[in-house]
Motif scaffolding. Structure first.
Motif, PDB file in Angstrom:
ATOM      1  N   PHE A   1     -11.560   9.510  -6.688  1.00 25.56           N
ATOM      2  CA  PHE A   1     -11.163   9.745  -5.300  1.00 25.56           C
ATOM      3  C   PHE A   1     -10.882  11.229  -5.067  1.00 25.56           C
ATOM      4  O   PHE A   1     -11.313  11.804  -4.064  1.00 25.56           O
ATOM      5  CB  PHE A   1      -9.918   8.922  -4.939  1.00 25.56           C
ATOM      6  N   GLN A   2     -10.147  11.848  -5.987  1.00 30.01           N
ATOM      7  CA  GLN A   2      -9.838  13.264  -5.851  1.00 30.01           C
ATOM      8  C   GLN A   2     -11.120  14.101  -5.904  1.00 30.01           C
ATOM      9  O   GLN A   2     -11.289  15.026  -5.119  1.00 30.01           O
ATOM     10  CB  GLN A   2      -8.865  13.698  -6.945  1.00 30.01           C
ATOM     11  N   ARG A   3     -12.016  13.754  -6.809  1.00 31.15           N
ATOM     12  CA  ARG A   3     -13.285  14.475  -6.942  1.00 31.15           C
ATOM     13  C   ARG A   3     -14.118  14.345  -5.660  1.00 31.15           C
ATOM     14  O   ARG A   3     -14.682  15.324  -5.175  1.00 31.15           O
ATOM     15  CB  ARG A   3     -14.055  13.932  -8.144  1.00 31.15           C
ATOM     16  N   GLU A   4     -14.193  13.132  -5.106  1.00 28.99           N
ATOM     17  CA  GLU A   4     -14.941  12.903  -3.868  1.00 28.99           C
ATOM     18  C   GLU A   4     -14.309  13.658  -2.704  1.00 28.99           C
ATOM     19  O   GLU A   4     -15.019  14.202  -1.860  1.00 28.99           O
ATOM     20  CB  GLU A   4     -14.992  11.410  -3.555  1.00 28.99           C
ATOM     21  N   SER A   5     -12.981  13.680  -2.649  1.00 30.18           N
ATOM     22  CA  SER A   5     -12.289  14.408  -1.589  1.00 30.18           C
ATOM     23  C   SER A   5     -12.580  15.900  -1.677  1.00 30.18           C
ATOM     24  O   SER A   5     -12.813  16.558  -0.655  1.00 30.18           O
ATOM     25  CB  SER A   5     -10.782  14.178  -1.670  1.00 30.18           C
ATOM     26  N   LEU A   6     -12.580  16.441  -2.878  1.00 26.21           N
ATOM     27  CA  LEU A   6     -12.902  17.854  -3.067  1.00 26.21           C
ATOM     28  C   LEU A   6     -14.332  18.135  -2.607  1.00 26.21           C
ATOM     29  O   LEU A   6     -14.586  19.134  -1.926  1.00 26.21           O
ATOM     30  CB  LEU A   6     -12.732  18.253  -4.539  1.00 26.21           C
ATOM     31  N   ALA A   7     -15.252  17.249  -2.947  1.00 25.22           N
ATOM     32  CA  ALA A   7     -16.652  17.433  -2.563  1.00 25.22           C
ATOM     33  C   ALA A   7     -16.823  17.406  -1.049  1.00 25.22           C
ATOM     34  O   ALA A   7     -17.560  18.221  -0.483  1.00 25.22           O
ATOM     35  CB  ALA A   7     -17.515  16.366  -3.220  1.00 25.22           C
ATOM     36  N   LYS A   8     -16.127  16.485  -0.381  1.00 24.61           N
ATOM     37  CA  LYS A   8     -16.221  16.390   1.083  1.00 24.61           C
ATOM     38  C   LYS A   8     -15.722  17.658   1.758  1.00 24.61           C
ATOM     39  O   LYS A   8     -16.171  18.002   2.847  1.00 24.61           O
ATOM     40  CB  LYS A   8     -15.421  15.189   1.588  1.00 24.61           C
TER      41      LYS A   8
ATOM     42  N   GLN B   1      -5.560  18.512   2.824  1.00 24.91           N
ATOM     43  CA  GLN B   1      -5.126  17.553   3.836  1.00 24.91           C
ATOM     44  C   GLN B   1      -6.160  17.353   4.937  1.00 24.91           C
ATOM     45  O   GLN B   1      -6.032  16.417   5.724  1.00 24.91           O
ATOM     46  CB  GLN B   1      -3.794  17.995   4.433  1.00 24.91           C
ATOM     47  N   GLU B   2      -7.189  18.176   4.970  1.00 26.27           N
ATOM     48  CA  GLU B   2      -8.252  17.992   5.948  1.00 26.27           C
ATOM     49  C   GLU B   2      -9.127  16.783   5.613  1.00 26.27           C
ATOM     50  O   GLU B   2      -9.847  16.277   6.469  1.00 26.27           O
ATOM     51  CB  GLU B   2      -9.112  19.258   6.037  1.00 26.27           C
ATOM     52  N   ALA B   3      -9.061  16.303   4.378  1.00 25.62           N
ATOM     53  CA  ALA B   3      -9.827  15.122   3.968  1.00 25.62           C
ATOM     54  C   ALA B   3      -9.116  13.860   4.457  1.00 25.62           C
ATOM     55  O   ALA B   3      -7.903  13.855   4.678  1.00 25.62           O
ATOM     56  CB  ALA B   3      -9.982  15.080   2.451  1.00 25.62           C
ATOM     57  N   ASP B   4      -9.878  12.790   4.614  1.00 27.95           N
ATOM     58  CA  ASP B   4      -9.318  11.510   5.050  1.00 27.95           C
ATOM     59  C   ASP B   4      -8.302  10.980   4.047  1.00 27.95           C
ATOM     60  O   ASP B   4      -8.510  11.075   2.836  1.00 27.95           O
ATOM     61  CB  ASP B   4     -10.437  10.478   5.221  1.00 27.95           C
ATOM     62  N   TYR B   5      -7.218  10.415   4.571  1.00 33.70           N
ATOM     63  CA  TYR B   5      -6.181   9.741   3.784  1.00 33.70           C
ATOM     64  C   TYR B   5      -5.432  10.668   2.827  1.00 33.70           C
ATOM     65  O   TYR B   5      -4.888  10.212   1.818  1.00 33.70           O
ATOM     66  CB  TYR B   5      -6.766   8.561   2.992  1.00 33.70           C
ATOM     67  N   ILE B   6      -5.408  11.950   3.127  1.00 36.08           N
ATOM     68  CA  ILE B   6      -4.666  12.881   2.281  1.00 36.08           C
ATOM     69  C   ILE B   6      -3.614  13.572   3.134  1.00 36.08           C
ATOM     70  O   ILE B   6      -3.935  14.296   4.066  1.00 36.08           O
ATOM     71  CB  ILE B   6      -5.588  13.914   1.612  1.00 36.08           C
ATOM     72  N   GLY B   7      -2.363  13.302   2.788  1.00 40.52           N
ATOM     73  CA  GLY B   7      -1.239  13.934   3.466  1.00 40.52           C
ATOM     74  C   GLY B   7      -0.569  14.918   2.525  1.00 40.52           C
ATOM     75  O   GLY B   7      -1.118  15.269   1.483  1.00 40.52           O
ATOM     76  N   PRO B   8       0.638  15.347   2.869  1.00 38.61           N
ATOM     77  CA  PRO B   8       1.334  16.340   2.046  1.00 38.61           C
ATOM     78  C   PRO B   8       1.567  15.919   0.597  1.00 38.61           C
ATOM     79  O   PRO B   8       1.361  16.714  -0.323  1.00 38.61           O
ATOM     80  CB  PRO B   8       2.672  16.530   2.767  1.00 38.61           C
ATOM     81  N   LYS B   9       1.971  14.682   0.383  1.00 37.14           N
ATOM     82  CA  LYS B   9       2.251  14.236  -0.989  1.00 37.14           C
ATOM     83  C   LYS B   9       0.985  14.169  -1.833  1.00 37.14           C
ATOM     84  O   LYS B   9       0.948  14.647  -2.963  1.00 37.14           O
ATOM     85  CB  LYS B   9       2.945  12.871  -0.984  1.00 37.14           C
ATOM     86  N   ARG B  10      -0.052  13.566  -1.273  1.00 36.14           N
ATOM     87  CA  ARG B  10      -1.288  13.431  -2.028  1.00 36.14           C
ATOM     88  C   ARG B  10      -1.943  14.794  -2.251  1.00 36.14           C
ATOM     89  O   ARG B  10      -2.506  15.046  -3.310  1.00 36.14           O
ATOM     90  CB  ARG B  10      -2.247  12.472  -1.335  1.00 36.14           C
ATOM     91  N   SER B  11      -1.852  15.687  -1.272  1.00 42.73           N
ATOM     92  CA  SER B  11      -2.459  17.005  -1.447  1.00 42.73           C
ATOM     93  C   SER B  11      -1.743  17.778  -2.559  1.00 42.73           C
ATOM     94  O   SER B  11      -2.381  18.484  -3.343  1.00 42.73           O
ATOM     95  CB  SER B  11      -2.434  17.805  -0.144  1.00 42.73           C
ATOM     96  N   ARG B  12      -0.435  17.608  -2.645  1.00 45.08           N
ATOM     97  CA  ARG B  12       0.317  18.258  -3.721  1.00 45.08           C
ATOM     98  C   ARG B  12      -0.093  17.688  -5.073  1.00 45.08           C
ATOM     99  O   ARG B  12      -0.257  18.424  -6.045  1.00 45.08           O
ATOM    100  CB  ARG B  12       1.820  18.080  -3.500  1.00 45.08           C
ATOM    101  N   ARG B  13      -0.285  16.375  -5.137  1.00 39.59           N
ATOM    102  CA  ARG B  13      -0.719  15.749  -6.393  1.00 39.59           C
ATOM    103  C   ARG B  13      -2.094  16.248  -6.806  1.00 39.59           C
ATOM    104  O   ARG B  13      -2.348  16.503  -7.981  1.00 39.59           O
ATOM    105  CB  ARG B  13      -0.749  14.236  -6.240  1.00 39.59           C
ATOM    106  N   ILE B  14      -2.991  16.373  -5.825  1.00 37.76           N
ATOM    107  CA  ILE B  14      -4.342  16.862  -6.138  1.00 37.76           C
ATOM    108  C   ILE B  14      -4.276  18.297  -6.627  1.00 37.76           C
ATOM    109  O   ILE B  14      -4.904  18.648  -7.630  1.00 37.76           O
ATOM    110  CB  ILE B  14      -5.273  16.736  -4.917  1.00 37.76           C
ATOM    111  N   LYS B  15      -3.521  19.135  -5.934  1.00 37.62           N
ATOM    112  CA  LYS B  15      -3.402  20.538  -6.340  1.00 37.62           C
ATOM    113  C   LYS B  15      -2.841  20.628  -7.749  1.00 37.62           C
ATOM    114  O   LYS B  15      -3.360  21.372  -8.588  1.00 37.62           O
ATOM    115  CB  LYS B  15      -2.504  21.294  -5.348  1.00 37.62           C
ATOM    116  N   ASN B  16      -1.792  19.863  -8.035  1.00 38.22           N
ATOM    117  CA  ASN B  16      -1.202  19.863  -9.372  1.00 38.22           C
ATOM    118  C   ASN B  16      -2.200  19.370 -10.411  1.00 38.22           C
ATOM    119  O   ASN B  16      -2.275  19.909 -11.519  1.00 38.22           O
ATOM    120  CB  ASN B  16       0.067  19.016  -9.408  1.00 38.22           C
TER     121      ASN B  16
END
Length: 70
Positions: free
Chosen positions: A18-25, A43-58
């Motif tokens: 999911f994270q990989r697909e979000s990065l690709a989009k 957070q510009e990707a679908d279903y990604i808010g502040p918490k999930r974006s922080r997790r992806i960045k980390n």
């Protein structure tokens, strides 16, 4: 050597599909682009808010450090 590693595909990172697909989009298809992106960009990707974006960045930062350390 570092530049070569930063130009590699995000597919080599240890992140979820999911994270990989979000990065690709978002057009963050290289390690360097994913590493320099902000949480707001994630957070510009679908279903990604502040918490999930922080997790992806980390996850990207941790994966990059792990990958580059060998």
């Amino acid at each position: 050597i570092l530049q070569t590693q930063l130009e590699r595909s995000v597919s080599v990172l240890d992140v979820t599909s999911f994270q990989r697909e979000s990065l690709a989009k978002l057009g963050l298809d290289t390690i360097g682009k994913a590493l320099t992106a902000t949480e707001q960009q994630y957070q510009e990707a679908d279903y990604i808010g502040p918490k999930r974006s922080r997790r992806i960045k980390n996850a990207v930062v941790a994966s990059v450090l792990e990958y580059l350390s060998g």
